[in-house]
Design an enzyme around this catalytic site. Structure first.
Site, PDB file in Angstrom:
ATOM      1  N   HIS A  19      -7.803  11.762  -2.198  1.00 33.46           N
ATOM      2  CA  HIS A  19      -6.760  10.177  -3.508  1.00 33.46           C
ATOM      3  C   HIS A  19      -6.697  10.342  -4.029  1.00 33.46           C
ATOM      4  CE1 HIS A  19      -7.055   5.811  -4.388  1.00 33.46           C
ATOM      5  NE2 HIS A  19      -7.151   5.785  -2.167  1.00 33.46           N
ATOM      6  N   PHE A  75       0.898  -1.389  -0.233  1.00 32.06           N
ATOM      7  CA  PHE A  75      -0.053   0.126  -0.239  1.00 32.06           C
ATOM      8  C   PHE A  75       1.005   0.712   0.315  1.00 32.06           C
ATOM      9  CE2 PHE A  75      -4.555   1.032   0.711  1.00 32.06           C
ATOM     10  CZ  PHE A  75      -5.438  -0.150   0.459  1.00 32.06           C
ATOM     11  N   HIS A 107     -11.193  12.576   0.573  1.00 34.50           N
ATOM     12  CA  HIS A 107     -11.407  11.488   0.478  1.00 34.50           C
ATOM     13  C   HIS A 107     -11.836  11.191   2.090  1.00 34.50           C
ATOM     14  CE1 HIS A 107     -11.015   7.021   0.440  1.00 34.50           C
ATOM     15  NE2 HIS A 107      -9.568   7.108   0.729  1.00 34.50           N
ATOM     16  N   GLU A 151      -6.425   2.228  -3.744  1.00 35.75           N
ATOM     17  CA  GLU A 151      -5.020   1.994  -3.795  1.00 35.75           C
ATOM     18  C   GLU A 151      -4.660   0.784  -4.202  1.00 35.75           C
ATOM     19  OE1 GLU A 151      -3.432   5.046  -0.990  1.00 35.75           O
ATOM     20  OE2 GLU A 151      -1.598   3.674  -0.699  1.00 35.75           O
ATOM     21  N   ARG A 197      -2.668  10.796   5.496  1.00 35.43           N
ATOM     22  CA  ARG A 197      -3.220   9.280   6.921  1.00 35.43           C
ATOM     23  C   ARG A 197      -2.415   8.880   5.689  1.00 35.43           C
ATOM     24  NH1 ARG A 197      -7.247   5.801   5.205  1.00 35.43           N
ATOM     25  NH2 ARG A 197      -8.236   6.747   3.778  1.00 35.43           N
ATOM     26  N   GLN A 218      -7.828  14.694   2.799  1.00 35.53           N
ATOM     27  CA  GLN A 218      -6.656  13.994   2.168  1.00 35.53           C
ATOM     28  C   GLN A 218      -8.002  14.189   0.943  1.00 35.53           C
ATOM     29  OE1 GLN A 218      -6.723   9.532   2.604  1.00 35.53           O
ATOM     30  NE2 GLN A 218      -4.148  10.319   2.747  1.00 35.53           N
ATOM     31  N   ARG A 249      -0.025   9.468  -0.137  1.00 32.86           N
ATOM     32  CA  ARG A 249      -1.599  10.224  -1.603  1.00 32.86           C
ATOM     33  C   ARG A 249      -1.438  11.610  -1.498  1.00 32.86           C
ATOM     34  NH1 ARG A 249      -6.364   6.665   1.728  1.00 32.86           N
ATOM     35  NH2 ARG A 249      -6.039   4.633   0.377  1.00 32.86           N
ATOM     36  N   LEU A 294     -14.386   5.736  -6.085  1.00 25.94           N
ATOM     37  CA  LEU A 294     -13.084   5.311  -5.434  1.00 25.94           C
ATOM     38  C   LEU A 294     -12.437   4.345  -6.329  1.00 25.94           C
ATOM     39  CD1 LEU A 294     -10.332   5.631  -3.268  1.00 25.94           C
ATOM     40  CD2 LEU A 294     -10.983   3.718  -2.442  1.00 25.94           C
TER      41      LEU A 294
END
Ligand SMILES: Cc1cc2nc3c(=O)[nH]c(=O)nc-3n(C[C@H](O)[C@H](O)[C@H](O)COP(=O)(O)OP(=O)(O)OC[C@H]3O[C@@H](n4cnc5c(N)ncnc54)[C@H](O)[C@@H]3O)c2cc1C
Lengths: 597, 252
Positions: free
Chosen positions: A264, A117, A376, A277, A411, A262, A308, A274
């Protein structure tokens, strides 16, 4: 029934709320736990989480590494004591869920599988295909049915938190709050002093009848999720309007780090739905209109698996340089997973395929997916400590609505599902403990009557505006002035526009005047909350004259630790206006360094 | 983008009104708009009192199930262009077989209680401590849960089920699929399975299913509850036979 008494009231039935409920119910079967949610718990937005949940599970990984990745990812704004606690607990929670039957995906040898990730230096993201949140939420919900001491109020909308200040009368709340305002010299322990209000419960509307009820609770946990809906282009569900943060703020609690929102990198144009990821974790490429893997230019060591904030900014740079694609819903780049092959896509990323087919008309086996950065996740939220305690007595918070902070300025993907479990459980246990010594204070009938009057007034009000027009306007202002790139001028304009739009609330006439299941009314109440969130984001962003994590200022392009290595707190002051203060970041062993990958 | 205009007939009902009625709206839509998008547009621009549930708008939360042109569907995944027939209005009604609360919102509380009765959680035979880590599960074992564990509890199968329409005691498709999901879990203890089978083979249980399979064809997540019901019937018969034998053997 118009009143409930409970040991623990949990507002929110997503990952964090359900985990809190189970923790408390298991800790002490005598405790009464009341789970209140504006939607059936399985409708909560945790259900949409796709990619996975982070925790140190394999031998070649270590707590040290997960801590460092999280802290570096946060651009050194995470509180390191909280990160250490979180990293230590996350694997236990993942194992706990497995013991309860959550069907995590498996490696060949039968062990729980992990995938790569963004921003994680090794594979540590546990997943269940690409429906991790769905499996997690349903497993928790199903498990919660085992405990007779968990009672639910499904489709109850919380309109207000009640404090003992509200109920005692006499002095006005704001005068009391003025006295209670922590002065700068106070330590955290002193801040939660005798003079801080205590949350004694809440008022909620039973949507199915329209009736208001009062809920008196020894302790209350907010687990109401994020606030992505204050923007027009977001991955977030319609219900993510930041209610919990606004409820806490209005009751006198502090919010923290609200400027950090955030983006994304990979949302579908138009809907903002979405694409996880996990698609890049499994090996997907980001391509510009020249067919180049453009991350080579920005982050050659990490490529598509950078954090991100950096990837989203890189996409925007490509678009600015004319290397994006243009479509009816704005400019975008390509996410290409064709080379993974049909079998792998179907096994590991079935939802990516489903979403692309359903919502972009593209089959990723044959074509690249159009993607653009999209709002996001709210890094900020109700300020809590490691024990999930807010700045108010009797009030706890966990999950996306809380800000401990393990996420700091950015994050890392897959940390937040783990955060929901770790701090949800923590909140449940802490409340169970606190219930032993605290007494139930009843929410007064007058308090309920006041709220009934307020709602009745809203239903009768006439005016020229609708909920939808004001909401859309608010979202547009935020999208335009508090987006990926910000500057002083834009933020000032945004703030002024939001403050003047807020005055329009009084001119809104509801399109539905019925008592029963009035979604116009709840839409209005959510909109009131969204104004608190929008203002907090803008004011905090104005105050932070540096670029850090997700907060990019084109007029202050560098991180500035000398002046801004601190959290931004907002609080309602005695004049009922929003005041800002700065609080130190807890640093244990990881001294701030330049963030290089 | 190209737009077409359609007439939408929405079934409205708001107590204390005595009975439901249809309200007609005329509105343009483009090829990328879903039925949910249309309803949202109506609510925002035409009639704010139109009431329906929706949340994730990505086919995962299960809120927005309704009956469109006679078929139960998730409206966020159903494109207007696919359901608009020339010269015919689009018909939007609440899910069938449930009491209507208001407009397109139905009372689904009963099914959640049915789900509770299936004890949908694993009780392991031997309990490991958290410190001892996870259990093993082979891909083959995991595969057994593949279909049944996909259920999002959207209630579409109950709306499609001809039996649930008149027999409210019938456990119904999704709750049966849930029971089957936990029965099939390689970690589940025999004891707990037994307990679950006791409830399921009770009077109400699974027996009422008439195997028309409407539930499986309607399911947006391909859970195949009809197959789950069939398996439960077979397992149920065996379970009852076993229980009877046990009783005979145990007789003093
Ligand atoms: C599309 C998407 C994909 C994601 N993927 C991942 C991922 O792969 N990994 C990861 O770690 N994170 C992921 N995230 C983030 C993560 O899913 C969320 O941060 C997390 O699920 C939030 O859970 P929660 O329990 O805090 O809140 P939610 O699940 O949002 O639940 C909020 C609850 O509060 C209730 N509520 C709210 N307001 C009120 C009110 N006024 N009255 C009563 N009840 C109320 C709601 O009914 C709901 O039950 C993703 C997020 C999105 C949007």
């Amino acid at each position: 029934m118009s009143s409930f008494n409970t040991d623990i009231a949990i507002i929110g039935g997503g990952g964090a709320g359900l985990r809190a409920a189970i923790a408390a119910a298991e800790e002490n079967p005598e405790l009464s736990v009341l789970l209140i949610s504006k939607v059936y718990p399985v409708r909560s937005h945790t259900v949409s989480a796709e990619g996975g949940i982070a925790g140190v599970m394999s031998e070649d990984d270590s707590h040290e590494k997960h801590c460092f990745d999280t802290i570096r990812g946060s651009d050194y704004l995470a509180d390191q004591d909280a990160v250490e606690f979180f990293v230590n607990e996350a694997p236990k929670e993942i194992i706990q869920l497995e013991h309860w039957g959550c069907p995590w995906s498996r490696e060949e040898n039968g062990d729980v599988a992990v995938r790569a990730f963004g921003g994680m230096s090794t594979k540590r993201t546990v997943y269940a295909a690409d429906k991790t949140g769905f499996y997690m939420l349903h497993s928790l919900f199903e498990r919660s049915l085992k405990y007779p001491n968990i009672k639910r109020l499904d489709e109850y909308f919380v309109t207000k938190l009640v404090t003992d200040f509200d109920s005692t009368g006499g002095e006005t709340n704001n005068e009391k709050r003025a006295e209670a305002m922590p002065s700068e010299k106070h330590t955290e322990a002193e801040n939660i002093s005798a003079k801080t209000p205590r949350v004694i419960g809440c008022i909620a509307m039973n949507l199915q009848t329209g009736e208001l009820v009062s809920i008196s609770a020894k302790t209350t946990i907010l687990a109401t999720g994020g606030a992505g809906k204050v923007y027009s282009f977001t991955t977030n569900a319609l219900i993510k309007t930041g209610d919990g943060m606004a409820l806490a703020y209005k009751a006198g609690a502090e919010l923290k780090d609200m400027e950090f929102v955030q983006f994304h990198p990979t949302g579908l144009p138009r809907t903002g739905i979405l694409i996880t990821e996990g698609a890049r974790g499994e090996g997907g490429y980001l391509l510009n209109n020249l067919g180049e893997r453009f991350m080579e230019r920005y982050l050659p060591n990490k490529m598509e698996l950078g954090p991100r904030d950096i990837i989203s900014r890189s996409i925007m740079s490509e678009i600015k340089a004319g290397r994006g694609f243009s479509g009816p819903y704005g400019e975008y780049v390509h996410l290409d997973i064709r080379h993974l092959g049909e079998e792998k896509i179907n096994e590991k990323l079935p939802l990516v395929r489903e979403m692309s087919l359903d919502f972009a008309g593209v089959d990723p086996i044959n074509e690249p997916i159009p993607v653009m950065p999209v709002v996001h996740y709210s890094m900020g939220g109700v300020a809590t400590n490691v024990n999930a305690k807010s700045s108010l007595k009797g009030l706890f918070a966990a999950g996306e609505t809380a800000c401990v902070s393990i996420n700091g300025a950015n994050r890392l993907g897959s940390n937040s599902l783990a955060e929901c479990l770790v701090f949800g459980a923590r909140a449940g246990l802490e409340c169970a403990k606190e219930c032993k010594s605290s007494k139930l204070i009843h929410v007064s009938a007058r308090e309920l009557a006041d709220e009934e009057n307020r709602i009745a007034e809203l239903l009768q009000r006439t005016g020229s505006k609708t909920v939808a027009t004001v909401k859309t306007k608010l979202q547009e202002i935020m999208q335009k002035h508090a987006g990926i790139e910000r500057d002083h001028e834009g933020l000032v304009i945004g703030l002024n526009q939001i403050l003047s739009l807020k005055r329009e609330l009084k001119n809104i006439e509801l399109g539905d005047k019925a008592k029963l299941f009035n979604t116009e009314l709840t839409g209005y109440l959510e909109l009131e909350n969204m104004f608190v969130i929008a203002e907090a984001i803008l004011r905090s962003a104005l105050d932070r004259k540096e670029s850090r994590g997700s907060h990019t200022r084109s007029d202050f392009t560098e991180r500035n630790d000398e002046e801004f290595l601190h959290h931004t707190h907002v609080l309602q002051d005695q004049k009922a206006t929003m005041s800002l203060s700065r609080k130190p970041v807890t640093i244990t062993k990881w001294k701030p360094q330049p963030r290089v990958y | 983008m190209e737009t077409t205009t359609t007439r939408v007939l929405v079934k409205r009902y708001s107590p204390p009104q005595p009975s439901p009625y249809f309200q007609s709206f005329e509105l343009p839509f483009s090829n990328d708009m879903t039925v949910l998008d249309l309803l949202t547009k109506i609510k925002e621009n035409e009639d704010g009192s139109l009431t329906f549930r929706s949340s994730c708008r990505m086919g995962m939360c299960g809120s927005c199930a309704m009956t469109v042109n006679g078929k139960p569907v998730l409206t966020c995944q159903t494109y207007a262009k696919d359901v608009v027939k020339e010269n015919k209005p689009m018909l939007v009604e609440p899910l069938r077989n449930f009491p209507v609360i208001k407009d397109l919102i139905v009372d689904i509380g009963d099914v959640f209680e049915k789900m509770r009765s299936t004890m949908p959680y694993v009780e392991r035979m031997e309990k490991k401590a958290i410190a001892d880590g996870t259990y093993k599960q082979s891909s083959k074992e995991r595969k057994k849960l593949e279909k049944t564990s996909q259920c999002i509890k959207c209630m579409i199968c109950y709306s499609a089920c001809p039996v649930y329409g008149y027999e409210k005691d019938f456990i119904g498709p999704a709750a049966a699929a849930l029971a089957e999901r936990y029965n099939q879990d390689s970690h589940e203890s025999a004891e707990h399975k037994n307990e679950r089978m006791n409830t399921i083979t009770s009077e109400k249980g699974v027996w009422k299913c008439s195997f028309v399979g409407e539930c499986s064809s309607a399911c947006p997540k391909r859970v195949d509850p009809a197959q789950a019901l069939q398996r439960l019937k077979i397992m149920g018969s065996l379970h009852i036979a076993k229980e009877v034998t046990k009783k005979i053997i145990n007789k003093p």
